[in-house]
Write an enzyme that holds these catalytic residues in place. Structure first.
Site, PDB file in Angstrom:
ATOM      1  N   GLN A   2       0.805  -1.224   0.000  1.00  0.00           N
ATOM      2  CA  GLN A   2       0.000   0.000   0.000  1.00  0.00           C
ATOM      3  C   GLN A   2       0.843   1.282   0.000  1.00  0.00           C
ATOM      4  O   GLN A   2       0.304   2.357  -0.201  1.00  0.00           O
ATOM      5  CB  GLN A   2      -0.946   0.035   1.210  1.00  0.00           C
ATOM      6  CG  GLN A   2      -2.387  -0.237   0.837  1.00  0.00           C
ATOM      7  CD  GLN A   2      -2.762  -1.646   1.201  1.00  0.00           C
ATOM      8  OE1 GLN A   2      -2.545  -2.067   2.321  1.00  0.00           O
ATOM      9  NE2 GLN A   2      -3.303  -2.376   0.250  1.00  0.00           N
ATOM     10  N   ASN A   3       2.139   1.155   0.216  1.00  0.00           N
ATOM     11  CA  ASN A   3       2.976   2.348   0.147  1.00  0.00           C
ATOM     12  C   ASN A   3       3.085   2.756  -1.317  1.00  0.00           C
ATOM     13  O   ASN A   3       3.335   1.926  -2.185  1.00  0.00           O
ATOM     14  CB  ASN A   3       4.362   2.098   0.747  1.00  0.00           C
ATOM     15  CG  ASN A   3       5.111   3.390   0.961  1.00  0.00           C
ATOM     16  OD1 ASN A   3       5.376   4.136   0.021  1.00  0.00           O
ATOM     17  ND2 ASN A   3       5.427   3.675   2.212  1.00  0.00           N
ATOM     18  N   ARG A   4       2.921   4.023  -1.578  1.00  0.00           N
ATOM     19  CA  ARG A   4       2.845   4.509  -2.954  1.00  0.00           C
ATOM     20  C   ARG A   4       4.180   4.999  -3.502  1.00  0.00           C
ATOM     21  O   ARG A   4       4.238   5.552  -4.594  1.00  0.00           O
ATOM     22  CB  ARG A   4       1.785   5.605  -3.033  1.00  0.00           C
ATOM     23  CG  ARG A   4       0.408   4.994  -2.734  1.00  0.00           C
ATOM     24  CD  ARG A   4      -0.594   5.891  -2.136  1.00  0.00           C
ATOM     25  NE  ARG A   4      -0.162   6.574  -0.930  1.00  0.00           N
ATOM     26  CZ  ARG A   4      -0.827   7.591  -0.414  1.00  0.00           C
ATOM     27  NH1 ARG A   4      -1.914   8.031  -0.975  1.00  0.00           N
ATOM     28  NH2 ARG A   4      -0.402   8.186   0.686  1.00  0.00           N
ATOM     29  N   THR A  20       4.694   9.084   1.328  1.00  0.00           N
ATOM     30  CA  THR A  20       4.053   8.130   0.416  1.00  0.00           C
ATOM     31  C   THR A  20       3.379   6.984   1.175  1.00  0.00           C
ATOM     32  O   THR A  20       2.775   6.111   0.580  1.00  0.00           O
ATOM     33  CB  THR A  20       5.089   7.552  -0.564  1.00  0.00           C
ATOM     34  OG1 THR A  20       6.132   6.904   0.182  1.00  0.00           O
ATOM     35  CG2 THR A  20       5.674   8.641  -1.456  1.00  0.00           C
TER      36      THR A  20
END
Length: 165
Positions: free
Chosen positions: A39-41, A142
């Protein structure tokens, strides 16, 4: 409370921009990879800025190589700390990385981007003189915990890397 230790930097002599996170999260520490949580962008943002649409699907080595090809180095402000879970707000007993030493070894670094509030606050605490010596940007995190920012807004704000490179 877990003892957390940062990774080695991903950097080379051509690097002009240094992105500093705070401390890798639990998933990243388990995988021994920066920004490993799905889920980290971070990798989506970097893919957009580096012109690699599917960077998120590349191997970790390809991700790091893409950054290096774009003159972007990657490390963390914090070398070690204690933390429960992955949230930066849970970090205690932090020790900074040897950022001065890194910058001396890699003189082409001119810009420092601090990924999120904790990276910025730790950098400001341990390296206030460097804030005046280098061009720096406090970037929106992020992390999935930064729900105020959607992917498009993150890419827009992080565009400064592309503009500076």
């Amino acid at each position: 409370m877990s003892k957390c230790k940062s990774f080695l930097p991903s950097i080379n002599e051509d690097s002009k921009i240094l992105i500093l996170g705070s401390m890798p999260g639990v998933k990243s520490l388990e995988e021994q990879q920066y920004y490993a949580h799905p889920q980290n962008r971070f990798w989506k943002v970097m893919g957009a800025l580096c012109g690699v649409q599917n960077l998120i699907d590349c191997s970790y080595e390809q991700k790091l190589e893409t950054l290096l090809k774009n003159n972007i180095a990657l490390w963390d402000t914090i070398k070690s700390c204690k933390r429960e879970g992955s949230l930066d707000s849970n970090i205690i007993n932090e020790t900074p990385n040897a950022i001065r030493k890194l910058l001396k070894k890699y003189p082409n670094i001119k810009i420092i981007c601090l990924n999120g509030n904790k990276s910025y606050s730790a950098f400001k605490k341990y390296f206030p003189d460097l804030l005046e010596k280098y061009t720096f940007y406090k970037m929106p995190s992020t992390s999935p915990a930064n729900a105020r920012y959607n992917l498009e807004k993150l890419i827009s704000d992080w565009q400064i890397i592309k503009n500076e490179n």
